[in-house]
Write an enzyme that holds these catalytic residues in place. Structure first.
Site, PDB file in Angstrom:
ATOM      1  N   GLU A 124       0.832  -1.217   0.000  1.00 37.74           N
ATOM      2  CA  GLU A 124       0.000   0.000   0.000  1.00 37.74           C
ATOM      3  C   GLU A 124       0.865   1.266   0.000  1.00 37.74           C
ATOM      4  OE1 GLU A 124      -3.699   0.341   0.058  1.00 37.74           O
ATOM      5  OE2 GLU A 124      -2.714   2.150  -0.663  1.00 37.74           O
ATOM      6  N   GLY A 182      12.846  14.821   4.002  1.00 37.60           N
ATOM      7  CA  GLY A 182      12.761  13.368   3.833  1.00 37.60           C
ATOM      8  C   GLY A 182      11.804  12.930   2.752  1.00 37.60           C
ATOM      9  N   GLU A 185      13.937  10.918  -3.003  1.00 34.22           N
ATOM     10  CA  GLU A 185      14.648   9.638  -3.069  1.00 34.22           C
ATOM     11  C   GLU A 185      16.124   9.868  -2.726  1.00 34.22           C
ATOM     12  OE1 GLU A 185      13.019   6.578  -3.893  1.00 34.22           O
ATOM     13  OE2 GLU A 185      11.442   7.995  -3.441  1.00 34.22           O
ATOM     14  N   ASP A 196      10.485   7.870 -10.541  1.00 28.50           N
ATOM     15  CA  ASP A 196       9.690   7.433  -9.387  1.00 28.50           C
ATOM     16  C   ASP A 196       8.193   7.418  -9.744  1.00 28.50           C
ATOM     17  OD1 ASP A 196       9.459   7.032  -6.332  1.00 28.50           O
ATOM     18  OD2 ASP A 196       8.179   8.773  -6.682  1.00 28.50           O
ATOM     19  N   LYS A 200       5.356   4.221 -10.058  1.00 23.85           N
ATOM     20  CA  LYS A 200       4.050   4.222  -9.395  1.00 23.85           C
ATOM     21  C   LYS A 200       2.906   4.044 -10.397  1.00 23.85           C
ATOM     22  CE  LYS A 200       5.868   6.928  -5.553  1.00 23.85           C
ATOM     23  NZ  LYS A 200       6.189   8.296  -5.111  1.00 23.85           N
ATOM     24  N   GLY A 297       7.120  11.098   3.041  1.00 25.42           N
ATOM     25  CA  GLY A 297       7.457  11.455   4.420  1.00 25.42           C
ATOM     26  C   GLY A 297       7.275  10.266   5.348  1.00 25.42           C
TER      27      GLY A 297
HETATM   28  N1  HSE Z   1      10.448  10.447  -3.421  1.00 23.57           N
HETATM   29  C1  HSE Z   1       9.097  10.042  -3.326  1.00 23.57           C
HETATM   30  C2  HSE Z   1       8.195  11.239  -3.518  1.00 23.57           C
HETATM   31  C3  HSE Z   1       8.861   9.408  -1.983  1.00 23.57           C
HETATM   32  O1  HSE Z   1       8.697  12.356  -3.440  1.00 23.57           O
HETATM   33  O2  HSE Z   1       7.018  11.083  -3.778  1.00 23.57           O
HETATM   34  C4  HSE Z   1       7.552   8.725  -1.833  1.00 23.57           C
HETATM   35  O3  HSE Z   1       7.407   7.674  -2.737  1.00 23.57           O
END
Ligand code: HSE
Length: 403
Positions: A124, A182, A185, A196, A200, A297
């Site tokens: 999830e 935080g 990546e 990224d 997704k 986060g």
């Molecule tokens: N680096 C990713 C973002 C972290 O900024 O969405 C969460 O998947």
């Protein structure tokens, strides 16, 4: 008592350990069982951490301990996350992850291994951080004919775009800020180049089509070429620029794309700012539904991990399990994808733009001839851009598709 091991004590691992500890009583109330963090695997030691006595450096300690029921993999990256996940599933341990890279690359294999061992593989937190989106898509929304899933899937780039364009901050400062919080990546290229978000949308595509596409087959553009002039143009058009992941299903065709898009103000995604993510699912008979929340986060991601953990403890495998298989050819060539585009050229006159593109809407711009085209296929748009460059010597400054 359910013994868990956390692989990786970084931002998400730390958040998960804290949330399991803080929510001890709530987890017991929901599941009728207590959770014990027996091990935390990391290369480093954390002598000052309240979890210092759980730190181990050898994965085999976890693998060979029959008391460990569930492994929470929050290391990131493909390797050794892949090897650890396969080994744990084969040993009959449930695996939960927030690692979209490993799900996008090997999720089909993990689901098959989990089914063979009679355990769970849940992810999830891999899409949308704290937003419950995987579970609703495989349970609540599955009875619809889905025509599109689109989303703002990367918190870092949305945070950067929001700060740059609403507050006028520089790209570099906004990126540093996102890293300090935080969100980003380990290598922020994965955020700003769109990788990224591609992982997704790949996972979401697999959920709605049953086919997992190799991520490198997804047409992916990042946000690094967006210029201040483009943002001003978008504002003049009453639009916003957002990095979107889109899976568009048209009959047998499945177009999967990650790129900056201009969104009109009536789009459900228009107002999604900062680190927030949103996923819009469009289909029949449901129409459009949107899942919205913090996309990155420690706290939000840990929330999704712990939700998976409680679901496993409370239900075992008695819930909707996603199924998909890898399919190299599942993503259609985007040359047939139809959309309008905002285009800016240097060295082209309005008359020559019209002679190539036909009727367009010009947008006032200080440094270029900028315009919005009628909807046309990707192939036609690329051919017309190439014509203007070769026949008129124009230089392409920007091209951003419209939703
Ligand atoms: N680096 C990713 C973002 C972290 O900024 O969405 C969460 O998947």
């Amino acid at each position: 008592m359910v013994n868990v091991a956390i692989l990786g004590f970084g931002v998400v691992g730390g958040g998960t350990a804290r949330l399991i500890t803080d929510n001890r009583e709530e987890i017991e109330r929901l599941t009728g069982d207590t959770v014990n963090i027996k091990y935390i695997l990391d290369l480093r030691d954390f002598p000052d951490s309240p979890f210092a006595d759980r730190i181990v450096h050898d994965f085999n300690i976890i693998l060979e301990d029959p008391e460990v029921d569930t492994v929470i993999e929050v290391m990131g990256g493909s390797h050794p996350a892949y090897e650890f996940t396969v080994a744990a599933l084969k040993k009959g341990k449930n695996v939960i992850t927030s690692n979209k890279e490993v799900v996008a690359n090997f999720g089909d294999e993990f689901l098959a291994a989990a089914a063979a061992s009679g355990v769970s593989y849940r992810f999830e937190a891999a899409v949308g951080g704290g937003i419950p989106v995987i579970s609703p898509i495989i349970s609540s929304v599955r009875h619809n004919k889905i025509t599109e899933v689109r989303g703002i899937l990367n918190g870092t780039t949305n945070y950067i775009l929001t700060k740059m364009f609403s507050l006028g901050e520089s790209f570099e400062d906004s990126l540093c800020d996102a890293q300090e919080r935080g969100y980003a990546e380990r290598n922020p290229d994965a955020d700003i180049l769109g990788t990224d978000a591609a992982r997704k949308i790949d996972i979401l595509t697999a959920l709605v089509t049953g086919k997992l596409v190799p991520t490198d087959k997804i047409h992916t553009e990042g946000i690094t070429n967006i210029r201040k002039a483009d943002v001003l143009a978008a504002e003049k058009l009453g639009m916003k620029i957002k990095l979107l992941g889109r899976c568009i299903i048209e009959g047998e065709k499945v177009f999967v794309i990650v790129a900056p898009f201009m969104l009109p103000s009536d789009s459900a995604l228009f107002g999604v700012s900062g680190v927030y993510n949103a996923v819009e699912v469009i289909g029949e008979p449901i129409g459009s539904v949107m899942f919205y929340g913090p996309g990155a986060g420690a706290g939000p991601t840990a929330s999704a991990v712990v939700a998976d953990l409680t679901e496993i403890i409370a239900s075992g495998r008695n819930y909707a399990v996603p199924t998909f298989t890898k399919d190299e050819g599942a993503a259609s060539d985007i040359s047939e994808l139809v959309c309008a585009s905002y285009i800016a050229f240097d060295g082209a006159c309005e008359a020559c733009v019209k002679s190539v593109f036909g009727e367009v809407t010009f947008v006032e711009s200080e440094d270029s001839v900028a315009f919005v085209t009628a909807p046309m296929s990707e192939k036609a748009a690329c051919e017309k851009i190439a014509r203007l460059i070769s026949e008129r010597g124009a230089t392409l400054k920007s091209r951003i598709r419209l939703v």
